[in-house]
Design a protein around this motif. Structure first.
Motif, PDB file in Angstrom:
ATOM      1  N   VAL A 147     -44.235 -90.351 113.122  1.00 32.32           N
ATOM      2  CA  VAL A 147     -45.256 -89.439 113.342  1.00 32.32           C
ATOM      3  C   VAL A 147     -45.374 -88.106 112.745  1.00 32.32           C
ATOM      4  N   ASP A 148     -44.014 -87.813 112.558  1.00 31.53           N
ATOM      5  CA  ASP A 148     -43.609 -86.454 111.656  1.00 31.53           C
ATOM      6  C   ASP A 148     -44.055 -86.658 109.965  1.00 31.53           C
ATOM      7  N   ALA A 149     -43.979 -87.861 109.604  1.00 27.77           N
ATOM      8  CA  ALA A 149     -44.605 -88.182 108.405  1.00 27.77           C
ATOM      9  C   ALA A 149     -46.067 -87.930 108.265  1.00 27.77           C
ATOM     10  N   GLU A 150     -46.601 -88.652 109.314  1.00 31.01           N
ATOM     11  CA  GLU A 150     -48.116 -88.447 109.200  1.00 31.01           C
ATOM     12  C   GLU A 150     -48.564 -87.204 109.575  1.00 31.01           C
ATOM     13  N   ILE A 151     -47.828 -86.337 110.140  1.00 27.65           N
ATOM     14  CA  ILE A 151     -48.331 -85.033 110.418  1.00 27.65           C
ATOM     15  C   ILE A 151     -48.103 -84.326 108.989  1.00 27.65           C
ATOM     16  N   ALA A 152     -46.794 -84.482 108.381  1.00 28.11           N
ATOM     17  CA  ALA A 152     -46.591 -83.731 107.160  1.00 28.11           C
ATOM     18  C   ALA A 152     -47.757 -84.164 106.144  1.00 28.11           C
ATOM     19  N   GLU A 153     -48.168 -85.382 105.953  1.00 26.66           N
ATOM     20  CA  GLU A 153     -49.204 -85.793 104.987  1.00 26.66           C
ATOM     21  C   GLU A 153     -50.502 -85.296 105.245  1.00 26.66           C
ATOM     22  N   LEU A 154     -51.010 -85.215 106.585  1.00 26.05           N
ATOM     23  CA  LEU A 154     -52.094 -84.192 106.835  1.00 26.05           C
ATOM     24  C   LEU A 154     -51.984 -83.038 106.598  1.00 26.05           C
ATOM     25  N   GLU A 155     -50.940 -82.375 106.690  1.00 24.96           N
ATOM     26  CA  GLU A 155     -50.804 -80.849 106.509  1.00 24.96           C
ATOM     27  C   GLU A 155     -50.879 -80.776 104.898  1.00 24.96           C
ATOM     28  N   ARG A 156     -50.290 -81.672 104.141  1.00 18.95           N
ATOM     29  CA  ARG A 156     -50.408 -81.577 102.578  1.00 18.95           C
ATOM     30  C   ARG A 156     -51.716 -81.661 102.181  1.00 18.95           C
ATOM     31  N   LEU A 157     -52.590 -82.743 102.959  1.00 17.26           N
ATOM     32  CA  LEU A 157     -53.967 -83.076 102.553  1.00 17.26           C
ATOM     33  C   LEU A 157     -54.626 -81.690 102.730  1.00 17.26           C
ATOM     34  N   GLU A 158     -54.487 -81.122 103.874  1.00 17.29           N
ATOM     35  CA  GLU A 158     -55.117 -79.930 104.494  1.00 17.29           C
ATOM     36  C   GLU A 158     -54.610 -78.679 103.496  1.00 17.29           C
ATOM     37  N   VAL A 189     -56.608 -75.035  98.830  1.00 16.52           N
ATOM     38  CA  VAL A 189     -56.369 -74.569  97.648  1.00 16.52           C
ATOM     39  C   VAL A 189     -57.801 -74.904  96.798  1.00 16.52           C
ATOM     40  N   ALA A 190     -58.066 -75.979  96.950  1.00 12.67           N
ATOM     41  CA  ALA A 190     -59.168 -76.494  96.076  1.00 12.67           C
ATOM     42  C   ALA A 190     -60.630 -75.487  96.595  1.00 12.67           C
ATOM     43  N   GLU A 191     -60.465 -75.461  98.091  1.00  9.13           N
ATOM     44  CA  GLU A 191     -61.799 -74.309  98.276  1.00  9.13           C
ATOM     45  C   GLU A 191     -61.570 -73.129  97.913  1.00  9.13           C
TER      46      GLU A 191
END
Length: 256
Positions: A196-207, A212-214
């Motif tokens: 679950v922590d790995a999934e959360i970290a991935e979501l945070e990275r994508l966010e 940054v792109a915006e």
């Protein structure tokens, strides 16, 4: 131990079920009867009786009687095997009786034993320690149950460890994880948490990448706007610096 006993009982039951049962057999034994335990043989007979009467006048009267009887044997099963009765004989003993029996056409088998309830013993020991004022020891006894250990940890009050309580005990439990009563469940929970922590970290990275792109796109648009404004201002300044050219009208100073 209880699991091993149940497996042994299941194996014995299976062996007894596949055994060939003994059934009553019927034979022609020539007017003889044989009894054996559990079955009766068939009785058949051809009885012949002859009576001859002679009278003084020379008359002879002969009577012949033949009797045949058949008796079919019946299937008589052996007596049922009764399970022995087990009792703890006291309300303050944490044990219970377990018994069972199996019966076939060949033989019957029964047995039983006492099984100790460890959870009941743990509760009674904790109660005695509590009555003696040993509160920490009482909690330590209950913490031997994985469910109590997890409940104490979830409540923020970890179980005692080598005389340590509170945060110190929690640190020791984290250091010596293999000594936890719920070690297997703990490992499973940690694996789930890691996923679950790995999934959360991935979501945070994508966010973060999206933000940054915006921000970069917003900065680019702002730069383009400022550049356009600058160009507009330069064009206005150039227009303002142009001086108008006025042709002078000749004036006749000499009038007629």
């Amino acid at each position: 131990m209880l699991k091993d006993n149940l497996i042994l009982a299941f194996i014995l039951t299976f062996i007894l079920c596949i055994s060939v049962p003994a059934w009553g057999d019927s034979t022609n034994d020539n007017n003889a009867q044989t009894n054996s335990s559990g079955s009766n043989t068939q009785i058949t007979g051809g009885y012949t009786s002859t009576t001859t009467n002679s009278y003084s006048g020379g008359q002879t009267n002969t009577t012949t009687s033949t009797t045949t009887s058949n008796t079919n044997g019946s299937e008589i099963p052996p007596p049922s095997a009764n399970s022995p009765s087990y009792s703890s004989m006291s309300q303050d003993v944490c044990s219970m009786g377990v018994s069972g029996s199996v019966s076939t056409g060949v033989f019957g088998l029964s047995g039983g034993k006492h099984v100790v309830d460890l959870n009941c013993e743990r509760i009674k020991l904790a109660k005695v320690l509590q009555d003696f004022g040993m509160k920490v020891a009482s909690v330590a006894v209950l913490c031997q149950d994985p469910r109590v250990f997890q409940a104490m940890e979830a409540a923020g009050t970890p179980c005692p460890f080598d005389g340590k309580i509170g945060a110190e005990a929690a640190g020791l439990w984290d250091t010596y994880e293999e000594l936890r009563p719920d070690y297997k469940e703990y490992v499973q929970r940690m694996e789930i948490k890691s996923e679950v922590d790995a999934e959360i970290a991935e979501l945070e990275r994508l966010e973060a990448e999206r933000i940054v792109a915006e921000e970069a796109e917003a900065a680019r648009l702002e730069a383009e706007r400022l550049e356009q404004e600058l160009i507009t201002l330069k064009e206005q300044d150039e227009v303002n610096t142009i001086e108008p050219v006025i042709d002078p009208v000749p004036v006749n100073m000499h009038s007629e």
